[in-house]
Design an enzyme around this catalytic site. Structure first.
Site, PDB file in Angstrom:
ATOM      1  N   GLU A  79       0.829  -1.204   0.000  1.00 35.50           N
ATOM      2  CA  GLU A  79       0.000   0.000   0.000  1.00 35.50           C
ATOM      3  C   GLU A  79       0.865   1.258   0.000  1.00 35.50           C
ATOM      4  OE1 GLU A  79      -2.841  -0.536   3.205  1.00 35.50           O
ATOM      5  OE2 GLU A  79      -3.915  -2.060   2.031  1.00 35.50           O
ATOM      6  N   ASN A  80       0.198   2.388  -0.163  1.00 34.13           N
ATOM      7  CA  ASN A  80       0.909   3.661  -0.246  1.00 34.13           C
ATOM      8  C   ASN A  80       0.035   4.765   0.336  1.00 34.13           C
ATOM      9  OD1 ASN A  80       1.873   6.248  -1.839  1.00 34.13           O
ATOM     10  ND2 ASN A  80       3.472   4.717  -2.012  1.00 34.13           N
ATOM     11  N   GLU A  82      -1.584  -9.928  -6.168  1.00 35.65           N
ATOM     12  CA  GLU A  82      -1.526 -10.723  -7.402  1.00 35.65           C
ATOM     13  C   GLU A  82      -0.637 -10.066  -8.442  1.00 35.65           C
ATOM     14  OE1 GLU A  82      -4.121  -9.688  -5.641  1.00 35.65           O
ATOM     15  OE2 GLU A  82      -5.970 -10.654  -6.304  1.00 35.65           O
TER      16      GLU A  82
HETATM   17  N1  THU Z   1      -6.016  -6.220  -2.628  1.00 35.19           N
HETATM   18  C1  THU Z   1      -5.208  -7.163  -3.185  1.00 35.19           C
HETATM   19  O1  THU Z   1      -4.034  -7.288  -2.831  1.00 35.19           O
HETATM   20  N2  THU Z   1      -5.716  -7.959  -4.136  1.00 35.19           N
HETATM   21  C2  THU Z   1      -6.978  -7.852  -4.646  1.00 35.19           C
HETATM   22  O2  THU Z   1      -7.340  -8.584  -5.557  1.00 35.19           O
HETATM   23  C3  THU Z   1      -7.901  -6.873  -4.086  1.00 35.19           C
HETATM   24  C4  THU Z   1      -7.406  -6.055  -2.970  1.00 35.19           C
HETATM   25  C5  THU Z   1      -5.464  -5.328  -1.617  1.00 35.19           C
HETATM   26  C6  THU Z   1      -5.420  -3.873  -2.004  1.00 35.19           C
HETATM   27  C7  THU Z   1      -5.396  -3.207  -0.667  1.00 35.19           C
HETATM   28  O3  THU Z   1      -4.057  -3.139  -0.222  1.00 35.19           O
HETATM   29  C8  THU Z   1      -6.161  -4.137   0.244  1.00 35.19           C
HETATM   30  O4  THU Z   1      -6.242  -5.374  -0.445  1.00 35.19           O
HETATM   31  C9  THU Z   1      -7.542  -3.661   0.617  1.00 35.19           C
HETATM   32  O5  THU Z   1      -8.308  -3.434  -0.493  1.00 35.19           O
END
Ligand code: THU
Length: 161
Positions: free
Chosen positions: A64-65, A75
């Site tokens: 995240e950022n 993914e």
């Molecule tokens: N996120 C994923 O890593 N993969 C997905 O397919 C959907 C969401 C992450 C993005 C964010 O860091 C967190 O999950 C909450 O949405």
């Protein structure tokens, strides 16, 4: 006017024990990958693992950022690492899991739309299906036999109809 219908099929396993032995390390790898997720904003730790034909397993997790859209899903972190470091190496399978620090994640999570399109690129390029195993913290697993099936009306330049 034509009425068109698309249907999808999935396997659901109540526990991972009913899955092949060769897929078990991949499930372990995606679960392990959640431990290194950088998710201070959502507290939602996603782990992905990509099994290559060479036997190598690549792990990815969400990054995240503070500027939210600048982060990346687990993914895509995993598949882009595979594409960047092992170009042209066939992908055998992908595994995905998620756990929240704030609540108990019940059912397996499925990839977001953007990740489906990103994963699909690799499936189309290698001209063979990539099964994706989505496992919940309780151990229930949903399997899609291909990425295409998760995104039937995916974008392609030539159009779909
Ligand atoms: N996120 C994923 O890593 N993969 C997905 O397919 C959907 C969401 C992450 C993005 C964010 O860091 C967190 O999950 C909450 O949405």
């Amino acid at each position: 006017m034509e009425y068109l219908k698309i249907s999808c099929e999935f396997e659901r396993h109540e526990t991972r024990a009913s899955l092949d032995a060769e897929i078990q390390p991949l499930l372990d790898a995606c679960i392990e990958a959640t431990n290194s997720a950088y998710a201070p904003y959502s507290s939602f730790h996603v782990g992905a693992a990509v099994l290559l034909e060479t036997g190598i397993i690549i792990q990815g997790n969400n990054q995240e950022n503070a500027a939210f859209p600048s982060g990346l899903c687990a993914e895509r972190v995993a598949i882009f690492y595979a594409g960047a470091n092992y170009p042209g190496v066939r992908i055998i399978a992908i595994a995905l899991t998620a756990r929240s620090l704030n609540y108990t994640q019940g059912e397996p999570v499925t990839p977001c739309g953007g990740c489906r399109q990103s994963l699909l690129e690799y499936e189309l390029n290698q001209q063979s299906d990539i099964p994706i195993y989505m496992i919940s913290p309780s151990g229930a697993v949903v399997v899609s036999k291909s990425i295409k099936q998760l995104l039937p009306l995916y974008f392609e330049h030539s159009g779909k109809f």
